[in-house]
Design a protein around this motif. Structure first.
Motif, PDB file in Angstrom:
ATOM      1  N   ALA A 146      27.135  37.612  29.062  1.00 15.33           N
ATOM      2  CA  ALA A 146      28.096  38.382  29.851  1.00 15.33           C
ATOM      3  C   ALA A 146      29.167  38.980  28.959  1.00 15.33           C
ATOM      4  CB  ALA A 146      28.736  37.483  30.916  1.00 15.33           C
ATOM      5  N   CYS A 147      29.597  38.227  27.952  1.00 17.71           N
ATOM      6  CA  CYS A 147      30.608  38.726  27.019  1.00 17.71           C
ATOM      7  C   CYS A 147      30.090  39.956  26.270  1.00 17.71           C
ATOM      8  CB  CYS A 147      30.991  37.616  26.040  1.00 17.71           C
ATOM      9  SG  CYS A 147      32.236  38.109  24.827  1.00 17.71           S
ATOM     10  N   LYS A 148      28.844  39.894  25.831  1.00 18.43           N
ATOM     11  CA  LYS A 148      28.252  41.018  25.112  1.00 18.43           C
ATOM     12  C   LYS A 148      28.062  42.237  26.023  1.00 18.43           C
ATOM     13  CE  LYS A 148      25.678  37.856  22.104  1.00 18.43           C
ATOM     14  NZ  LYS A 148      24.338  37.329  21.738  1.00 18.43           N
ATOM     15  N   ASN A 149      27.941  41.964  27.326  1.00 15.25           N
ATOM     16  CA  ASN A 149      27.685  43.026  28.304  1.00 15.25           C
ATOM     17  C   ASN A 149      28.938  43.386  29.113  1.00 15.25           C
ATOM     18  OD1 ASN A 149      25.543  44.662  29.594  1.00 15.25           O
ATOM     19  ND2 ASN A 149      25.995  43.458  31.428  1.00 15.25           N
ATOM     20  N   ALA A 150      30.088  42.867  28.684  1.00 18.69           N
ATOM     21  CA  ALA A 150      31.316  43.007  29.474  1.00 18.69           C
ATOM     22  C   ALA A 150      31.767  44.465  29.576  1.00 18.69           C
ATOM     23  CB  ALA A 150      32.422  42.161  28.870  1.00 18.69           C
ATOM     24  N   ILE A 199      35.000  47.179  30.843  1.00 19.73           N
ATOM     25  CA  ILE A 199      36.458  47.216  30.955  1.00 19.73           C
ATOM     26  C   ILE A 199      36.889  46.807  32.363  1.00 19.73           C
ATOM     27  CG2 ILE A 199      38.470  48.729  30.921  1.00 19.73           C
ATOM     28  CD1 ILE A 199      37.110  50.332  28.713  1.00 19.73           C
ATOM     29  N   LYS A 200      36.153  47.276  33.362  1.00 17.44           N
ATOM     30  CA  LYS A 200      36.470  46.927  34.752  1.00 17.44           C
ATOM     31  C   LYS A 200      36.348  45.419  34.976  1.00 17.44           C
ATOM     32  CE  LYS A 200      35.031  47.747  39.533  1.00 17.44           C
ATOM     33  NZ  LYS A 200      34.076  48.475  40.418  1.00 17.44           N
ATOM     34  N   GLY A 201      35.274  44.832  34.447  1.00 13.56           N
ATOM     35  CA  GLY A 201      35.074  43.403  34.614  1.00 13.56           C
ATOM     36  C   GLY A 201      36.165  42.586  33.940  1.00 13.56           C
ATOM     37  N   LEU A 202      36.528  42.976  32.734  1.00 14.08           N
ATOM     38  CA  LEU A 202      37.584  42.262  32.015  1.00 14.08           C
ATOM     39  C   LEU A 202      38.919  42.385  32.742  1.00 14.08           C
ATOM     40  CD1 LEU A 202      36.684  43.253  28.337  1.00 14.08           C
ATOM     41  CD2 LEU A 202      36.273  41.045  29.461  1.00 14.08           C
ATOM     42  N   SER A 203      39.155  43.571  33.292  1.00 13.47           N
ATOM     43  CA  SER A 203      40.394  43.779  34.049  1.00 13.47           C
ATOM     44  C   SER A 203      40.430  42.892  35.290  1.00 13.47           C
ATOM     45  CB  SER A 203      40.509  45.253  34.455  1.00 13.47           C
ATOM     46  OG  SER A 203      41.657  45.470  35.244  1.00 13.47           O
ATOM     47  N   GLN A 204      39.297  42.763  35.953  1.00 13.52           N
ATOM     48  CA  GLN A 204      39.224  41.910  37.134  1.00 13.52           C
ATOM     49  C   GLN A 204      39.439  40.440  36.771  1.00 13.52           C
ATOM     50  OE1 GLN A 204      35.377  43.023  38.670  1.00 13.52           O
ATOM     51  NE2 GLN A 204      36.232  44.549  40.064  1.00 13.52           N
ATOM     52  N   MET A 205      38.879  40.017  35.639  1.00 16.32           N
ATOM     53  CA  MET A 205      39.072  38.642  35.201  1.00 16.32           C
ATOM     54  C   MET A 205      40.552  38.378  34.917  1.00 16.32           C
ATOM     55  SD  MET A 205      35.759  38.155  32.679  1.00 16.32           S
ATOM     56  CE  MET A 205      36.161  36.473  32.187  1.00 16.32           C
ATOM     57  N   ARG A 206      41.202  39.332  34.259  1.00 17.01           N
ATOM     58  CA  ARG A 206      42.636  39.182  33.968  1.00 17.01           C
ATOM     59  C   ARG A 206      43.439  39.102  35.274  1.00 17.01           C
ATOM     60  NH1 ARG A 206      45.809  40.776  29.489  1.00 17.01           N
ATOM     61  NH2 ARG A 206      44.128  42.058  28.623  1.00 17.01           N
ATOM     62  N   SER A 207      43.069  39.933  36.248  1.00 17.74           N
ATOM     63  CA  SER A 207      43.773  39.927  37.528  1.00 17.74           C
ATOM     64  C   SER A 207      43.606  38.591  38.242  1.00 17.74           C
ATOM     65  CB  SER A 207      43.246  41.060  38.425  1.00 17.74           C
ATOM     66  OG  SER A 207      43.535  42.319  37.875  1.00 17.74           O
ATOM     67  N   MET A 208      42.418  38.005  38.139  1.00 20.14           N
ATOM     68  CA  MET A 208      42.176  36.722  38.802  1.00 20.14           C
ATOM     69  C   MET A 208      42.970  35.594  38.141  1.00 20.14           C
ATOM     70  SD  MET A 208      40.454  37.340  41.411  1.00 20.14           S
ATOM     71  CE  MET A 208      41.355  38.908  41.437  1.00 20.14           C
ATOM     72  N   VAL A 209      43.135  35.661  36.827  1.00 23.39           N
ATOM     73  CA  VAL A 209      43.961  34.661  36.137  1.00 23.39           C
ATOM     74  C   VAL A 209      45.411  34.797  36.581  1.00 23.39           C
ATOM     75  CG1 VAL A 209      44.888  33.950  33.897  1.00 23.39           C
ATOM     76  CG2 VAL A 209      42.437  34.376  34.153  1.00 23.39           C
ATOM     77  N   THR A 210      45.888  36.034  36.666  1.00 24.38           N
ATOM     78  CA  THR A 210      47.265  36.262  37.129  1.00 24.38           C
ATOM     79  C   THR A 210      47.450  35.742  38.551  1.00 24.38           C
ATOM     80  OG1 THR A 210      47.478  38.222  35.732  1.00 24.38           O
ATOM     81  CG2 THR A 210      49.015  38.017  37.574  1.00 24.38           C
ATOM     82  N   LEU A 231      32.850  34.473  39.500  1.00 21.64           N
ATOM     83  CA  LEU A 231      31.917  35.459  40.023  1.00 21.64           C
ATOM     84  C   LEU A 231      31.954  36.748  39.212  1.00 21.64           C
ATOM     85  CD1 LEU A 231      32.415  35.022  43.886  1.00 21.64           C
ATOM     86  CD2 LEU A 231      30.353  34.490  42.559  1.00 21.64           C
ATOM     87  N   THR A 232      33.125  37.082  38.685  1.00 20.43           N
ATOM     88  CA  THR A 232      33.246  38.314  37.900  1.00 20.43           C
ATOM     89  C   THR A 232      32.457  38.225  36.604  1.00 20.43           C
ATOM     90  OG1 THR A 232      35.435  38.770  38.831  1.00 20.43           O
ATOM     91  CG2 THR A 232      34.850  39.909  36.804  1.00 20.43           C
ATOM     92  N   TRP A 233      32.620  37.110  35.858  1.00 17.06           N
ATOM     93  CA  TRP A 233      31.871  37.050  34.605  1.00 17.06           C
ATOM     94  C   TRP A 233      30.382  36.838  34.857  1.00 17.06           C
ATOM     95  CZ3 TRP A 233      28.776  33.151  33.080  1.00 17.06           C
ATOM     96  CH2 TRP A 233      29.082  31.822  33.362  1.00 17.06           C
ATOM     97  N   VAL A 234      30.048  36.085  35.893  1.00 14.27           N
ATOM     98  CA  VAL A 234      28.627  35.919  36.229  1.00 14.27           C
ATOM     99  C   VAL A 234      28.019  37.263  36.604  1.00 14.27           C
ATOM    100  CG1 VAL A 234      27.018  34.906  37.892  1.00 14.27           C
ATOM    101  CG2 VAL A 234      28.813  33.488  36.891  1.00 14.27           C
ATOM    102  N   GLY A 235      28.809  38.116  37.259  1.00 12.80           N
ATOM    103  CA  GLY A 235      28.331  39.436  37.636  1.00 12.80           C
ATOM    104  C   GLY A 235      28.033  40.344  36.458  1.00 12.80           C
ATOM    105  N   LEU A 269      18.386  34.789  35.767  1.00 10.30           N
ATOM    106  CA  LEU A 269      19.245  33.737  35.246  1.00 10.30           C
ATOM    107  C   LEU A 269      20.439  33.528  36.182  1.00 10.30           C
ATOM    108  CD1 LEU A 269      20.036  31.731  33.053  1.00 10.30           C
ATOM    109  CD2 LEU A 269      21.019  33.633  31.745  1.00 10.30           C
ATOM    110  N   VAL A 270      20.996  34.622  36.684  1.00  8.95           N
ATOM    111  CA  VAL A 270      22.124  34.534  37.616  1.00  8.95           C
ATOM    112  C   VAL A 270      21.717  33.752  38.864  1.00  8.95           C
ATOM    113  CG1 VAL A 270      23.619  35.847  39.153  1.00  8.95           C
ATOM    114  CG2 VAL A 270      23.260  36.621  36.804  1.00  8.95           C
TER     115      VAL A 270
END
Length: 250
Positions: free
Chosen positions: A111-115, A117-128, A151-155, A162-163
């Protein structure tokens, strides 16, 4: 069993009759899985095909097929009247976590290799959002943010098979997993792990992501075992079956 069950996109009473049976079965299956995941279906509920069919406004057969599929996948057990959630032993849970440890860190690395910008932004928003919820002791809000983060990183995992496998394994231990975040100390630990995993994703460091997800899972397993023992002991004292709560797994 909750009485407010609905099926998405149900336009008229005749809609179900006009759609292919397979489509209805899949919708019922997903509906029940979502109810199980959210804790709305508990160990005390009996899932009876004709009752669910009546609540959803569909025929009995696709509901029966969806229930049998959930049974074949290990989510339900059959009884003399309907189905109930399957009860997993500590050994079952240990085996499930062992399998997840083989799959999820590698999936997170992919998932990291396939990340995006939208997904990373969503992950940051969920942490906040999780930080805000933690600060005001909003347990449901924290749980929702934690689930959305995962769910965001799994997506972003590129392999859909695998998912499906890791989601199924995670859902198998839902009844125990759902209870962990009631403890504020565990919420604090979960928030820390969310931040560490996010940092590794933002740095595009797939190896660090794999290591941090694996570490989080090992800690989560320890929390689950402790929580399960507490639930089982409490249930034995009351003479009742354990109830579900909400998730703490990233």
């Amino acid at each position: 069993m909750p009485t407010s069950l609905t099926v998405a996109a149900k336009a008229t009473p005749n809609t179900a009759m006009q759609e292919p049976k397979q489509s209805i079965r899949e919708r019922v299956y997903r509906h029940l899985r979502d109810k199980m995941r959210s804790g709305e279906i508990t160990y005390e509920d009996k899932l009876v095909d004709h009752e669910i069919a009546s609540q959803l406004g569909v025929s009995r057969m696709p509901v029966r097929e969806a229930l049998l599929q959930l049974k074949s996948e290990g989510f339900l057990e059959g009884t003399s009247r309907g189905f109930v959630l399957r009860r997993f032993t500590p050994t079952d849970i240990a085996n499930i976590f062992e399998t997840r440890l083989l799959l999820e860190p590698a999936a997170a690395g992919d998932a990291c290799k396939n990340a995006s910008i939208k997904g990373l932004s969503q992950m940051r928003s969920m942490v906040t959002a999780a930080e805000r919820a933690y600060a005001i002791d909003d347990i449901p809000g924290f749980m929702d943010s934690s689930d959305a983060f995962r769910l965001t990183w799994v997506g972003m995992v590129p392999n859909p098979h695998l998912v499906q496998t890791i989601d199924r394994l995670r859902d198998h231990v839902e009844a125990v997993r759902l209870a962990t975040l009631r403890d504020k100390a565990i919420r604090e630990l979960a928030l820390m792990h969310m931040k560490h995993i996010l940092d590794a994703f933002l740095e595009a460091d797939a190896e660090a992501v794999k290591e941090r997800v694996a570490h989080n899972m090992r800690v989560s397993a320890t929390c689950y075992y402790s929580t399960q023992e507490t639930i089982l002991s409490s249930s034995a004292e009351r003479g009742t079956e354990p109830l579900t709560a909400k998730s703490g797994d990233l």
